[in-house]
Design a protein around this motif. Structure first.
Motif: not given
Length: 151
Positions: A41, A73, A75-76, A91, A146, A148, A151
């Motif tokens: 990544y 990896n 996610d945020t 990412k 992607e 990100l 959140h």
């Protein structure tokens, strides 16, 4: 036996490196025998001047100084773990088989130290660190890009 090779193994290909068309491989074995995760990544800023080109070509150019990437990896966005001076909100995921013969652990202090830094720690001014990091000098073909979300 023909070929001056007294074993059957001389007649088969290297089974340590295979192409995984289903994406089920977790690790690859480098030519030197080290295992590396199958997915890498690269995290970049949403403000990166080369982001549009990355999106259109899905290619990270070869870099003689090395391109940093992680095996983590997220996610945020997690610039504090990566210890980068940008938002790390984009990412780019890629298959590491294409660089399996050119993956190195970087030296600390962005290549200036005489020790290796496999886990980010040298720049606490950017965050706590703790992310994996490696470098390659090769071009990287990206599978997915992607944005990100926070959140």
């Amino acid at each position: 036996m023909a070929g001056d090779n007294p074993t059957l193994y001389g007649y088969v290909s290297d089974s340590n490196i295979n192409i995984d068309i289903l994406g089920l491989t977790d690790f690859y074995i480098t030519p030197s025998g080290k295992a590396i995760p199958a997915t890498g990544y690269r995290y970049v800023s949403k403000e990166a001047p080369y982001l549009d080109e990355l999106k259109s070509t899905k290619t990270i150019p070869a870099n003689s100084n090395g391109t940093y990437f992680s095996f983590d990896n997220f996610d945020t966005p997690n610039p504090k773990a990566l210890q980068v001076p940008h938002d790390a909100s984009v990412k780019a995921s890629f298959d590491t088989l294409q660089i399996v013969d050119d993956v190195e652990i970087p030296k600390g202090k962005w290549g200036k130290a005489d020790y290796l830094e496999p886990i980010t720690k040298d720049f606490p001014e950017f965050g706590k660190g703790g992310a994996t990091q490696a470098i390659t000098h090769k071009e990287i073909k990206v599978d997915k890009i992607e944005h990100l979300d926070l959140h």
